[in-house]
Design a protein around this motif. Structure first.
Motif, PDB file in Angstrom:
ATOM      1  N   GLN A 148      46.624 -25.116  43.025  1.00 33.03           N
ATOM      2  CA  GLN A 148      45.714 -24.838  41.924  1.00 33.03           C
ATOM      3  C   GLN A 148      44.954 -26.092  41.511  1.00 33.03           C
ATOM      4  O   GLN A 148      45.412 -27.213  41.745  1.00 33.03           O
ATOM      5  N   PRO A 149      43.780 -25.904  40.869  1.00 33.57           N
ATOM      6  CA  PRO A 149      43.026 -27.079  40.399  1.00 33.57           C
ATOM      7  C   PRO A 149      43.831 -27.854  39.381  1.00 33.57           C
ATOM      8  O   PRO A 149      44.431 -27.269  38.477  1.00 33.57           O
ATOM      9  N   TRP A 154      38.127 -27.170  35.694  1.00 29.68           N
ATOM     10  CA  TRP A 154      37.694 -26.639  36.982  1.00 29.68           C
ATOM     11  C   TRP A 154      38.071 -25.177  37.106  1.00 29.68           C
ATOM     12  O   TRP A 154      39.089 -24.725  36.588  1.00 29.68           O
ATOM     13  N   TRP A 155      37.235 -24.442  37.801  1.00 31.01           N
ATOM     14  CA  TRP A 155      37.547 -23.059  38.157  1.00 31.01           C
ATOM     15  C   TRP A 155      38.294 -23.048  39.478  1.00 31.01           C
ATOM     16  O   TRP A 155      38.040 -23.878  40.352  1.00 31.01           O
ATOM     17  N   GLY A 156      39.231 -22.128  39.641  1.00 37.12           N
ATOM     18  CA  GLY A 156      39.950 -22.025  40.905  1.00 37.12           C
ATOM     19  C   GLY A 156      40.432 -20.616  41.150  1.00 37.12           C
ATOM     20  O   GLY A 156      40.720 -19.865  40.198  1.00 37.12           O
ATOM     21  N   GLN A 157      40.514 -20.252  42.417  1.00 41.74           N
ATOM     22  CA  GLN A 157      41.008 -18.936  42.806  1.00 41.74           C
ATOM     23  C   GLN A 157      41.704 -19.047  44.157  1.00 41.74           C
ATOM     24  O   GLN A 157      41.197 -19.679  45.083  1.00 41.74           O
ATOM     25  N   GLN A 273      33.129 -24.936  36.612  1.00 44.60           N
ATOM     26  CA  GLN A 273      33.138 -23.645  35.948  1.00 44.60           C
ATOM     27  C   GLN A 273      31.892 -22.832  36.336  1.00 44.60           C
ATOM     28  O   GLN A 273      30.823 -23.395  36.607  1.00 44.60           O
ATOM     29  N   PRO A 274      31.989 -21.501  36.404  1.00 43.09           N
ATOM     30  CA  PRO A 274      30.915 -20.661  36.944  1.00 43.09           C
ATOM     31  C   PRO A 274      29.562 -20.805  36.262  1.00 43.09           C
ATOM     32  O   PRO A 274      28.539 -20.545  36.900  1.00 43.09           O
ATOM     33  N   GLN A 275      29.539 -21.201  34.986  1.00 42.52           N
ATOM     34  CA  GLN A 275      28.232 -21.327  34.337  1.00 42.52           C
ATOM     35  C   GLN A 275      27.380 -22.433  34.951  1.00 42.52           C
ATOM     36  O   GLN A 275      26.169 -22.480  34.723  1.00 42.52           O
ATOM     37  N   THR A 296      35.173 -13.148  35.242  1.00 42.52           N
ATOM     38  CA  THR A 296      36.210 -13.263  34.229  1.00 42.52           C
ATOM     39  C   THR A 296      36.373 -14.701  33.765  1.00 42.52           C
ATOM     40  O   THR A 296      36.527 -14.965  32.575  1.00 42.52           O
ATOM     41  N   MET A 297      36.289 -15.625  34.703  1.00 42.89           N
ATOM     42  CA  MET A 297      36.465 -17.028  34.349  1.00 42.89           C
ATOM     43  C   MET A 297      35.324 -17.541  33.491  1.00 42.89           C
ATOM     44  O   MET A 297      35.502 -18.451  32.690  1.00 42.89           O
TER      45      MET A 297
END
Length: 305
Positions: A148-149, A154-157, A273-275, A296-297
């Motif tokens: 995981q990040p 940070w975003w992570g999947q 992050q997605p933005q 969702t994130m």
């Protein structure tokens, strides 16, 4: 110069009327007049000859018009790109562990290129630690790493899961004895590689605290040296299935509970992050089937401290 002013100027030039331009742009004529005057004041020239009907451009206006139209076209293309109504263009800078790049990414990137032919793809390989540093410095748009990040901003999947196996030059009946492990080197990538950390954990579980690990720069170098009898390696089982015939190497599963403790590694896609995503990065996430997770994130993003 404001985009709105240039758009109004272009409308006046094409319609020959302040009133017609106002109707086309769904505004009032006084607004058209104000924006044209603002452009003229800014450039210190007269752009529109108002004494005739229809009105026409002055020489200065004719000079400005193609520049205005190019700026408007570029503006509209950028808006369409981020709105998702145009195919992504530009470069997507991807980082990945070498094993992930060799095994998991070729079909993903090939399909991405087929659906997004105007995108350029740049792939950089390295150990997890180095990839995270490059992501932190803005040198990568995203990275496929082990785990995981480490930072909440940070975003992570999770995208893949790997089972690690012991790679050897000859078949083994099971995990070698501590005596054999002590005198046999392990071959691995440089510091920061998560698989290298698992080697250290494996040896520690057998009471070996002074691990002898030889650093290799590429996957081919590691497997070639293992095949030549130089030592062991710890690699994903799925990757070794594609390399066994090529190198003549052999794989031994880790016994329980070692397999559960250190032998299963989750590969995550980590990004800002997605933005802050580019259209190219969003296209990759969609290709991996994680668009819903990304949405969702966005709603639950952690604000950077």
């Amino acid at each position: 110069m404001q985009i709105k002013s240039l758009r109004i100027f272009d409308a006046v030039a094409s319609t020959g009327s302040f009133g017609a331009a106002a109707q086309r742009l769904h505004t009032v004529q006084s607004n058209v007049t104000a924006h044209i005057q603002k452009l003229e004041d800014e450039l210190q020239v007269q752009l529109i000859e108002r004494s005739s009907s229809p009105v026409h451009l002055t020489p200065a206006g004719h000079t400005l018009l193609p520049h205005a139209q190019r700026l408007l076209q570029t503006h509209d293309q950028a808006c369409a790109l981020f709105a998702g109504s145009a195919l992504p263009t530009g470069c997507l800078r991807i980082g990945a562990m070498e094993s992930t790049a060799a095994l998991r990414l070729p079909p993903v990137l090939a399909q991405l290129y087929q659906t997004q032919p105007h995108m350029d793809l740049q792939l950089r390989t390295g150990p997890t630690g180095s990839l995270l540093e490059d992501l932190q410095r803005g040198l990568l748009d995203c990275a496929f790493v082990a785990g995981q990040p480490p930072q909440p901003r940070w975003w992570g999947q999770q995208v893949f899961q790997e089972e690690l196996v012991l790679v050897s030059p000859t078949p083994l009946p099971g995990l070698p004895s501590p005596e054999v492990l002590l005198r046999t080197p392990f071959l691995a990538f440089r510091q920061g590689c998560s698989y290298r950390q698992r080697i250290e954990l494996l040896l520690a579980s057998q009471g070996i605290t002074s691990a002898r690990i030889m650093e290799m720069g590429t996957l081919d170098a590691i497997l070639g040296c293992v095949a030549a009898g130089m030592g062991f390696a710890l690699m994903p089982r799925a990757l070794m299935h594609t390399q066994q015939a090529r190198f003549g190497i052999h794989c031994t599963p880790l016994p329980e509970p070692l397999r559960s403790q250190i032998g299963v590694v989750d590969t995550w896609l980590v990004a800002p992050q997605p933005q802050g995503w580019s259209p190219q990065l969003r296209a990759l996430v969609q290709q991996l089937g994680m668009e819903g997770a990304a949405v969702t994130m966005v709603a639950t993003a952690v604000t950077p401290m």
